[in-house]
Enzyme design. Structure first.
Site, PDB file in Angstrom:
ATOM      1  CG  HIS A 210      -8.674   2.670  -9.023  1.00 24.13           C
ATOM      2  ND1 HIS A 210      -7.581   3.399  -9.588  1.00 24.13           N
ATOM      3  CD2 HIS A 210      -8.696   2.914  -7.680  1.00 24.13           C
ATOM      4  CE1 HIS A 210      -7.328   4.075  -8.621  1.00 24.13           C
ATOM      5  NE2 HIS A 210      -7.882   3.882  -7.524  1.00 24.13           N
ATOM      6  CB  SER A 214     -14.056   4.959  -3.136  1.00 24.31           C
ATOM      7  OG  SER A 214     -12.513   4.782  -3.618  1.00 24.31           O
ATOM      8  CE  LYS A 236     -11.629  15.331   2.940  1.00 18.17           C
ATOM      9  NZ  LYS A 236     -12.924  15.588   2.641  1.00 18.17           N
ATOM     10  CG  ASP A 237      -5.605  10.964   0.510  1.00 19.15           C
ATOM     11  OD1 ASP A 237      -6.538  11.150   0.986  1.00 19.15           O
ATOM     12  OD2 ASP A 237      -5.416  10.248  -0.699  1.00 19.15           O
ATOM     13  CD  GLU A 280       6.028  -6.819  18.847  1.00 19.48           C
ATOM     14  OE1 GLU A 280       6.472  -5.861  18.203  1.00 19.48           O
ATOM     15  OE2 GLU A 280       5.947  -6.641  20.068  1.00 19.48           O
TER      16      GLU A 280
END
Length: 391
Positions: A210, A214, A236-237, A280
């Site tokens: 921040h 971005s 949107k998220d 894994e």
């Protein structure tokens, strides 16, 4: 709206907590052209929250003792109300966390989110990834099945390759002279603590993000075309969250053991070595690189080299163009890296024999070739092409 209500709203927003929420989640200025690929960061936060919450409830019923650990996991699955759901949510949640994180890293790599001035954002993200890897490894030991025990034995023994202090480090990790009760206890304590360390590192990651904002798909300065985060990117998220919830639920409810190893449903037995020790799936890429090098110390150095390459990426990058969309030559090498990573993941699950060893060695060479040769030198080559093109 009356003047009084406006004043009240303004005074509420000035309070520290509400002010922070407003500045970073509501009114936060965001580049208007962000795609759905920018939603993996928030998904990673959701995964971390799921792991912490489900882990706390699982810890209420788990017994960190070599005689009872495996039985306590079975007790959770069979006797605790909703225990099967908590166990599958936590076990598959680790895989979901890594899926989201790998996609998040690849998105950052493709769109050049590591480039200046976002070096701290990238490096803090890599540190979180390292912490995730450590947390997942020690968590895999806790069920105390065959793969848990032998995976812990093999991986911790790698530290013995370090000159002078290697054996002392292994003894310290084990808490004795073999993987035993002391090992399980300290791994349990660390596994409970580490997610909170990751949460703290995530706050640093977000603060760094921040500070400069971005990146965006074009890789350009987005400071002149920004819109508030809410409601545009919140919804949107939200689409990504719902899609992810469906994807996650399919594994939890229908294929809960698909991503695990069946041998881990066999209690740990130090007297019986599995025919093929496999970690894994999210460790397979690094595991393939490790075993491609016949020298133990070289293998340990290669594992460190994987994370060192990621950390060094912002500082060895020479390209002035961020987005791979506008770098056609680099784009080819990028997709080759993705294919190489998938190949290494597949090789990590294969037996340690030819031709898998040879293919793994070639794939490992390309992995390091990308970061140590392509990234620093291709940017200079592209500059030369642009310069001659303008002439």
């Amino acid at each position: 709206m009356s003047t009084v209500s406006l004043r009240t709203r303004h005074s509420i927003l000035k309070q520290p907590i509400f002010s922070a929420v407003n500045e970073h989640l509501i009114a936060y200025p965001t580049a208007s052209n962000l795609s759905y690929f920018w939603g993996f960061g928030s998904l990673a936060g959701i995964c971390l929250s799921i792991q912490i919450i489900s882990g706390i409830f699982l810890a209420m019923h788990y017994t960190p003792h070599v005689d009872y650990a495996f039985l306590s996991v079975e007790h959770i699955m069979r006797d605790v109300e909703g225990g099967w759901f908590l166990r599958y949510l936590h076990a598959n949640g680790a895989s979901m966390f890594f899926i989201v994180t790998y996609l998040h890293i690849l998105r950052g790599l493709y769109y050049g989110s590591y480039a200046s001035p976002r070096e701290l954002v990238w490096c803090s993200g890599v540190i979180i990834f390292i912490l995730m890897t450590l947390t997942a490894f020690i968590g895999y030991v806790l069920p105390w099945g065959q793969m848990s025990f032998w995976g812990a034995t093999v991986i911790t023994s790698l530290a013995s390759a370090i000159p002078l202090v290697g054996d002392s480090i292994v003894t310290w990790l084990w808490g004795g002279f073999s993987v035993d009760n002391a090992t399980l206890n300290r791994f349990y304590s660390l596994h409970y603590l580490m997610p909170f360390v990751i949460a703290g590192a995530s706050i640093v990651h977000l603060a760094a993000l921040h500070q400069y904002g971005s990146n965006n798909p074009l890789g350009t300065d987005g400071s002149f075309d920004k819109i508030p985060f809410y409601p545009y990117f919140y919804f949107k998220d939200l689409v990504g969250w719902v899609a992810f919830a469906i994807f996650f639920s399919v594994f939890v409810y229908f294929y809960p053991n698909l991503l695990g190893h069946p041998d881990n449903y066999i209690p740990a037995n130090p007297m019986s070595t599995p025919a093929h020790i496999v970690p894994e799936w999210y460790f397979l890429l690094v595991y393939a690189i490790l075993r491609s090098i016949p020298n133990k110390l070289g293998g340990v150095a290669a594992i460190g080299g994987v994370f060192a390459c990621l950390l060094a990426l912002p500082f060895i990058n020479t390209s002035e163009i961020r987005s791979t969309t506008f770098r056609p030559i680099f784009q080819v090498f990028f997709w080759l890296l993705v294919a190489d990573g998938i190949l290494l993941g597949w090789l990590g699950a294969q037996p340690v024999e030819d031709p898998y060893i040879l293919i793994g060695q070639l794939a490992s060479v390309y992995f390091f070739f990308f970061f140590l040769v392509i990234v620093p030198f291709l940017g200079k080559f592209e500059k030369a092409l642009i310069y001659h093109g303008h002439k």
